[in-house]
Design an enzyme around this catalytic site. Sequence first.
Site, short mmCIF file in Angstrom:
data_model
loop_
_atom_site.label_atom_id
_atom_site.label_comp_id
_atom_site.label_asym_id
_atom_site.label_seq_id
_atom_site.Cartn_x
_atom_site.Cartn_y
_atom_site.Cartn_z
N GLU D 78 0.66 -1.46 -0.04
CA GLU D 78 -0.34 -0.17 0.05
C GLU D 78 0.56 1.36 0.18
O GLU D 78 0.80 2.13 -0.91
CB GLU D 78 -1.33 0.10 0.98
CG GLU D 78 -2.53 -0.66 1.10
CD GLU D 78 -2.12 -2.52 1.43
OE1 GLU D 78 -0.72 -2.54 1.46
OE2 GLU D 78 -2.60 -3.01 1.12
N HIS D 147 -11.40 -2.74 10.19
CA HIS D 147 -11.55 -3.02 8.46
C HIS D 147 -13.24 -1.98 9.37
O HIS D 147 -14.65 -2.18 8.08
CB HIS D 147 -12.55 -4.06 8.23
CG HIS D 147 -11.31 -5.44 7.58
ND1 HIS D 147 -10.65 -6.11 8.51
CD2 HIS D 147 -10.95 -5.32 6.05
CE1 HIS D 147 -9.53 -6.78 7.91
NE2 HIS D 147 -9.80 -6.14 6.23
#
Lengths: 326, 326, 345, 345
Positions: D78, D147
Amino acid sequence: MAGRKRKYPQKLLVELYRNLYMIRVFETRCIKLYRQGLIRGYFHPYLGEEAIAVGVCAALRPKDRIASTHRGHGHCIARGADIKLMAAEIMGRETGYCGGRGGSMHIADMSLGNLGANGIVGANMPLALGSALGSWVRGTNEVTVAFTSDGGVMNGTFCETLNLAGALGVPLIVVIENNQYAVSTTVEETTRETELYKRGIGLGVESHRIDGNNVLEVYDYAKDAHKKCVQGKGPVLLEAVTYRHGGHHVNDPGLYMPKDRLEDYKKKDPCLLGRKFLAEIGAVTAQKIDEIERKVEQQMEEAVEYAVNSPQPSVEEFLDDVRCYS
Amino acid sequence: MAGRKRKYPQKLLVELYRNLYMIRVFETRCIKLYRQGLIRGYFHPYLGEEAIAVGVCAALRPKDRIASTHRGHGHCIARGADIKLMAAEIMGRETGYCGGRGGSMHIADMSLGNLGANGIVGANMPLALGSALGSWVRGTNEVTVAFTSDGGVMNGTFCETLNLAGALGVPLIVVIENNQYAVSTTVEETTRETELYKRGIGLGVESHRIDGNNVLEVYDYAKDAHKKCVQGKGPVLLEAVTYRHGGHHVNDPGLYMPKDRLEDYKKKDPCLLGRKFLAEIGAVTAQKIDEIERKVEQQMEEAVEYAVNSPQPSVEEFLDDVRCYS
Amino acid sequence: MSETAREHPAVQKASSGNPRSIMYREALREALLEEMRRDASVFLLGEGIARRGGSYKVTEGLLNEFGPKRVIDTPLAEATFTGAGVGAALTGMRPVVEILFIDFSMLILDQIANQAAKLQFMTNKQCSVPMVLRTQGGAGNGLAAQHSQSLEAIFYHIPGLHLAMPATPYDAKGLMKSAIRSDFPVVFIEHKLLYMTEGEVPEEEYLIPFGEASIKRPGNDLTLVAWSNMLPRSLKAAESLAEEGIDIEVVDPRTLVPLDKKTIVDSVRKTQHLVIVQEAVRRGGVASDIASYVHEEAFDYLDAPIEIVAGLNTPIPYNLSLEKACIPQEVDIIEAVRRALARTV
Amino acid sequence: MSETAREHPAVQKASSGNPRSIMYREALREALLEEMRRDASVFLLGEGIARRGGSYKVTEGLLNEFGPKRVIDTPLAEATFTGAGVGAALTGMRPVVEILFIDFSMLILDQIANQAAKLQFMTNKQCSVPMVLRTQGGAGNGLAAQHSQSLEAIFYHIPGLHLAMPATPYDAKGLMKSAIRSDFPVVFIEHKLLYMTEGEVPEEEYLIPFGEASIKRPGNDLTLVAWSNMLPRSLKAAESLAEEGIDIEVVDPRTLVPLDKKTIVDSVRKTQHLVIVQEAVRRGGVASDIASYVHEEAFDYLDAPIEIVAGLNTPIPYNLSLEKACIPQEVDIIEAVRRALARTV
Ligand SMILES: Cc1ncc(C[n+]2csc(CCOP(=O)(O)OP(=O)(O)O)c2C)c(N)n1
Ligand SMILES: Cc1ncc(C[n+]2csc(CCOP(=O)(O)OP(=O)(O)O)c2C)c(N)n1
Ligand SMILES: [Mg+2]
Ligand SMILES: [Mg+2]
């Protein structure tokens, strides 16, 4: 490792097979529960990869530790977790490993040295390093295993961790579960060097590529790696090649996985192989093996019953609990 | 590369030496200004490492780009920067490259394809990758060079960048300036594999270790790497081994650097070597070389004068300027 | 906030034998030294902290006493050595991890926000993460945009972390000792301009609990809340204003998490005026959050809007006079106080 | 805020030919598609966005039309693929980078906060960083602590970034198109519970400028400020209260940076009451900051303290009823409105 003679006591072979089969049954049964709406959130089955967790964990001592991934049920079971508490956790119950707070991606059992699954791919690597580092600082020699994945290898924490572990010589085994996909993205698409263990060589760390479907091969390499770590010759990197038996998570049909490839891998299904080893090397009869399997299935049904009948967590207690973060 | 015959035109050799010497003079003079209180903040001299920036940048075309480090003056000069604007910038003046907003660690000259120095070690790698990626997407073939360091290699962005560059095949050259120290910490202390280019091999990327003090060797390898990148065969990794002529920054006496080691490296001072090449291969007389040097010194004095006489930035204009961030 | 008491033994006020004055950085060093002697599970990880003794000499000499296994020089792999701290803490150690500049903490947030802060929660308290993240922030030396930030608001927003920002040598030492003994992950932010400042620190051991603000100057006309390097600046402003007969109470929360709202609100109820001073940029800073609590809890006591004196919404420039224009100065504080008091009429 | 106008062409209100209803995710997809057709420098980077078309189908079919050089599946790296977006933006491209969950943005903050946000400034405007960071946040599906976060406050605090959090398909499309054309780095936060929601979106092209709030429901008794998934929830609460004759004005800032303070303050001056609803945890959230501006600019208009309805200060649990207890529900909003109005008497 070819041609090497290692003795595999029957007891070990039974244990290995029992765990392989337990993971198989646990995942299969829980997928059913998921379809029935009893489990929610993300659920990444370990089906097809059982030999890695089982082979590695069989090489560990009680005081050793593991750090797991988002695909963590297999590691958990192989490390000796109570499947009742696992089932309860993924159903979000008060009695689960994490009181329903964690779910599938966060199951941990610190009492067994299982530092937990992790929802951030790659993030367990530094945690495992720290666990091994603590042993090194204290001068005790617990070995820590970091499970990671072909996707996890792409993250900077992989090289950073292996490099620092190598610089200090801490007792860490890194196990890449190379199932050849990160969700639908293949290893070939994301790197020029698909033999992932070579990254370890570039860092001066002992590294091997092994058959992740063969529980005995995994066990052998893990045992050697463990020995090296105990002797202060760690870290060691193992790349275990394997293949998922289905999509990335329960809701992914995995249509991008070529059918014939999957068929090939199913021919060397880790459970089939484990059963074969048990029969051929362990000289256990088919009937005895069937008994083992029935026992596992029964345990699973007990676990499901336990979980289904467990209470939901109390909202009041929860609110009380989290006040410490305010 | 030994035994290879490359022709080095006199013009090239002059250019190389002029740049080597310019960096030498710029850094030496600015350190003096620092001691006099005219420059503040961090200042990491490039002394002793000149051959890397000069050799690499000589292999580039105007449309190519570089991404620099915290030790960026050398890259800047080698890429053709105006030393007046550099001097003004590190004195924090309105006329400087960044209007006094950036300082030593942030000098950039986008018009020359210099994407700037960077205060975060390792952070320029993804930026350089992106620059090369843009070329790849557009189908133009500008080559981007990412300069990094032995310290920068330890950061996850190094492997991530080289890996992704390799996967896609973008026109990126990564140059490790291995000066053997990250501040006072040695490479040996922080990795088990001190030949840092091997990390590139683990990622399937063409990688070489070269003498970072020899401007012609650097140039040769950079030229080859550049060609490969233009042909779509990138990326390429070069590890240029070198040594600082002093401490980490102007205020670090570098007492941890063994004296004899430094002496050895000073024997192959990149400027000395560059002068030798110019005399021996380029057949330029000592007198002519002295003239080149005097010219450089004079330019430097002009730059200092320009900078010293430049205005401080206006606070009012600044306040107006930054309103866009509110 | 009752957990605080559980985590941090009550202050053991020093029986002020012979007061001595030492530097902030020395106070921190003493705290590390004492805790490392007391507890073998305490160890240090960071860049240049061992052989070089740290950029600000906070860890000087510790390698000699404790050896290379307890004072570890790391490679520039911030995410991983920080995460290694988290992993070590999970498994029985008490690491103190140093990130040289808080700006670089942008590299480690996953390990701090997603791991350290959440592991206790996600495992339903099967574990805790008793680690300290030492770091250093603030502007004032011409170090420019990537070495000058004040980023406490980011840590402040992540549940599961504690957050200390001491302003004096006394507080630095007492809070660091408590931080090391805490079972929460603690983000401990020092200020680059404070390392060389001096203050009284007793010879005797003492601890300062988290979640207890300190009234650095009592007063009646207006409450000034400030922390870290804004504290000395606020105290100076208060002194200047005292000459005009304006009597200011200066409150230093010392720890932002847990935050001692009570002391702040009580002070405001008394003075009916509040100015909050923060070095960090105005937008989304901790000052806004403190203001929101005071607004809620002392709405009917406030005679004028709460004034926030804060950094400009901009990256920090290199040039010193531009830098100065971005950070609250004494004069800005004085003006804000005047504005706040002017409204009363 | 005058820069906004410069960056973003004024709204080109659609000449509402035939209104059609599409999903939020479809609206986003249309925005990407149109901008990619219009401008060859727009390209996409992210995990599973090409062949798989994205976890929420936002990029479905784009690989087919634009090929593998403009729709790139990345490895799980990322920090680097985000930074590659920054580098590409610096050098003439307009990348749209996707981070699957905002929780994972903790891995990329150095590239966003220290690079993307600051490069224009540090180089004295030699360059700009016209990139969009698409990401997705919020709780509501039992995805647990790593999440489910709402982390806008972190981006909000970093000068140099713009920040959009659309709540409707119409806003999602118009803001995404503006984001792609903006010369600022834009953090564009979608909400996982909104992807399947429907709303009217004209066939004709339109843009929505940054820094312009939208009054989603006019009213006179109280101002409710809410964004992202808290908007539909707040509108529902407003409808319920309307049955009792309480007339609420619901304001959606749509972009948090730049923030349209004027519309909010004007509304509060009219209604004299303010409730701010945010999904993110209470401590250090954007709501506190908005409250601090309103407090400053409408002090004398407020009849009661500003109420902030926000997430609990805790990581998000997996179990659905526990999760629900952490996030503002319609009933919480209604209660806050009642509290705010009760004080008036
Ligand atoms: C840092 C991070 N990025 C992305 C994701 C989303 N995600 C979860 S699993 C996964 C694929 C992982 O593939 P791999 O690492 O090979 O593990 P596998 O699922 O094959 O076991 C992705 C992209 C994540 N959880 N964390
Ligand atoms: C991410 C990051 N970590 C730490 C630092 C502080 N720092 C600046 S230069 C430096 C040493 C760098 O050594 P190396 O990367 O080898 O480059 P060199 O200075 O030798 O050129 C350190 C630790 C930084 N600027 N950025
Ligand atoms: Mg995989
Ligand atoms: Mg170096």
